[in-house]
Design an enzyme around this catalytic site. Structure first.
Site, short mmCIF file in Angstrom:
data_model
loop_
_atom_site.label_atom_id
_atom_site.label_comp_id
_atom_site.label_asym_id
_atom_site.label_seq_id
_atom_site.Cartn_x
_atom_site.Cartn_y
_atom_site.Cartn_z
N CYS A 1 46.76 50.25 48.11
CA CYS A 1 46.64 48.86 48.55
C CYS A 1 48.02 48.40 48.97
O CYS A 1 49.02 49.09 48.72
CB CYS A 1 46.11 47.97 47.42
SG CYS A 1 45.60 46.35 48.02
N CYS B 1 49.11 44.92 48.52
CA CYS B 1 49.50 43.59 48.02
C CYS B 1 50.75 43.60 47.15
O CYS B 1 51.50 42.64 47.13
CB CYS B 1 48.35 42.91 47.31
SG CYS B 1 47.75 43.80 45.88
N LYS C 1 34.15 45.04 45.27
CA LYS C 1 35.25 44.34 44.61
C LYS C 1 35.15 42.86 44.96
O LYS C 1 35.20 42.49 46.13
CB LYS C 1 36.58 44.92 45.06
CG LYS C 1 37.78 44.17 44.51
CD LYS C 1 39.09 44.85 44.81
CE LYS C 1 40.26 44.01 44.32
NZ LYS C 1 41.55 44.62 44.59
N LYS D 1 33.92 46.15 40.47
CA LYS D 1 35.04 45.46 39.85
C LYS D 1 34.95 43.96 40.09
O LYS D 1 34.69 43.57 41.20
CB LYS D 1 36.32 46.01 40.48
CG LYS D 1 37.58 45.33 40.05
CD LYS D 1 38.73 45.90 40.83
CE LYS D 1 39.99 45.13 40.44
NZ LYS D 1 41.10 45.43 41.27
N TYR E 1 42.33 48.77 30.26
CA TYR E 1 43.62 48.71 29.57
C TYR E 1 43.44 49.04 28.08
O TYR E 1 44.43 49.21 27.37
CB TYR E 1 44.25 47.32 29.77
CG TYR E 1 44.41 47.00 31.25
CD1 TYR E 1 45.47 47.53 31.98
CD2 TYR E 1 43.47 46.23 31.93
CE1 TYR E 1 45.60 47.28 33.34
CE2 TYR E 1 43.58 45.97 33.29
CZ TYR E 1 44.65 46.50 33.99
OH TYR E 1 44.76 46.27 35.33
C1 PBG Z 1 44.82 45.04 44.40
C2 PBG Z 1 44.32 45.14 43.01
C3 PBG Z 1 44.09 44.09 42.13
C4 PBG Z 1 43.63 44.65 40.95
C5 PBG Z 1 43.62 46.02 41.12
N1 PBG Z 1 44.03 46.30 42.41
C6 PBG Z 1 44.34 42.64 42.27
C7 PBG Z 1 43.82 41.91 43.41
O1 PBG Z 1 42.95 42.35 44.15
O2 PBG Z 1 44.32 40.81 43.58
C8 PBG Z 1 43.25 43.88 39.73
C9 PBG Z 1 43.13 44.66 38.49
C10 PBG Z 1 43.12 43.82 37.27
O3 PBG Z 1 43.00 42.58 37.30
O4 PBG Z 1 43.22 44.41 36.19
N2 PBG Z 1 45.67 46.06 44.73
#
Ligand code: PBG
Length: 327
Positions: free
Chosen positions: A119, A121, A194, A247, A312
């Site tokens: 990703c 971000c 997601k 997710k 986790y």
């Molecule tokens: C984006 C990503 C996110 C999570 C995993 N990959 C955050 C988002 O989409 O803003 C969230 C995982 C979590 O909250 O434990 N790369």
């Protein structure tokens, strides 16, 4: 009393209860997410996720040994780079944080399975999961960068890649790029369904990706929708996803069940940071029995149909499996 059916018969003896459990959990199905930060000598507590830490590549092997010692077999890495830019170049830099981490992890603790989060971000200055155009993320401009990221992670040793960006068509593009680079046997675990969830809040602080303006609703799914998840799953399967993920997990047990019912491939669920933080917060205040709630919630995700669980709590769950509390 003439009762022919007495369901309590099977509940009278703990051994019989254990014998007839419908849901079994294997430690091998647990995936533990770890945050790695560029730098040296770092072991930083993550305030929003008590018990979780950010490591630099040099301190990471200790955490890996600990997970392996608990019987966790798979690790997913999230990278926190020093430098961010408009196009997230550290995501696909051959010497980026994830790539360097993969090399060290494979060398130091080779028995674990390593999954790279694909990703942008954490790597973009604007904090969105791709290249920005106007108010939105430019899908098609982002795709080649995701493909580059995936290939660079696998070159560095990743055993599997997990794209979490939610761009349309990314599984197909990543699959082709991996194949062209010769990685025909590297599986893709797709974050297929997601949702644009508030449960990611603590993660964004943990991963340093909380700097973005607006929200992710133009690419992550609206949580009012169920059938749309099935469309996403079907598309990713067509494009070649090897494992499908839903997710978050706890508010999405219905989606996990439906995905499992129609998916010919293994189904994973990601119990995200907000789910973790809620249980930890309530546990710390003595409002719930933390361990019992970890056991029950994790089991419910498997019962809903997940075959893999990204959590986790992976080490705690592994320990509870050893103790016979679950599984
Ligand atoms: C984006 C990503 C996110 C999570 C995993 N990959 C955050 C988002 O989409 O803003 C969230 C995982 C979590 O909250 O434990 N790369």
């Amino acid at each position: 009393m003439e009762l022919t059916k007495r369901p309590r018969r099977l509940r009278m003896d703990g051994r019989v209860r254990d014998m007839i459990r419908e849901t079994r959990i294997s430690k091998k199905s647990l995936i533990y997410p770890i945050f790695v930060e560029e730098g040296e000598n770092i072991i930083r507590e993550i305030a929003e996720m008590p018990g979780q830490k950010r490591y630099s590549p040099d301190t990471l092997p200790y955490a890996l040994e600990e997970a392996a010692g608990a019987g966790v077999q798979s690790i997913m890495f999230f990278g926190v780079p020093k430098h961010k830019d408009e196009c997230g170049s550290q995501a696909y830099d051959p010497h980026g944080i994830i790539q360097e981490t993969m090399r060290i992890a494979k060398k130091e603790v080779p028995e674990l399975l390593y999954i790279g989060d694909v990703c942008m971000c954490e790597y973009t200055s604007h904090g969105h999961c791709g290249i920005i155009k106007g108010d939105s993320v430019d899908n098609d401009k982002t795709l080649p960068l995701l493909a580059k990221t995936a290939v660079s992670q696998v070159e560095a040793g990743a055993d599997m890649v997990a794209p979490s960006d939610m761009m349309d068509g990314r599984i197909g593009v990543i699959r082709r790029a991996l194949d062209e680079a010769g990685y025909i046997d590297t599986p893709i675990m797709s974050y297929a369904a997601k949702y644009a969830s508030a449960f990611y809040g603590p993660f964004r602080n943990a991963a340093g990706s909380d700097n973005f303006k607006g929200n992710r609703k133009t690419y992550q799914m609206d949580w009012h929708n169920r059938r749309e998840a099935l469309k996403e799953v079907d598309m990713d399967l067509e494009e070649g996803a090897d494992i499908i993920m839903v997710k978050p997990a706890l508010s999405y047990l219905d989606i996990i069940r439906e995905t499992r019912d129609r998916s010919p491939v293994p189904v994973a669920a990601y119990s995200v940071s907000g789910e973790y933080a809620m249980i930890k917060a309530a546990g710390a205040r003595g409002l719930i029995d933390e361990k019992a709630v970890i056991a029950e919630t994790a089991t419910s995700i498997y019962r809903a149909g997940a075959e893999l669980l990204i959590t986790y709590f992976a080490k705690e769950i592994a320990e509870m499996i050893d103790e016979g509390r679950i599984g």
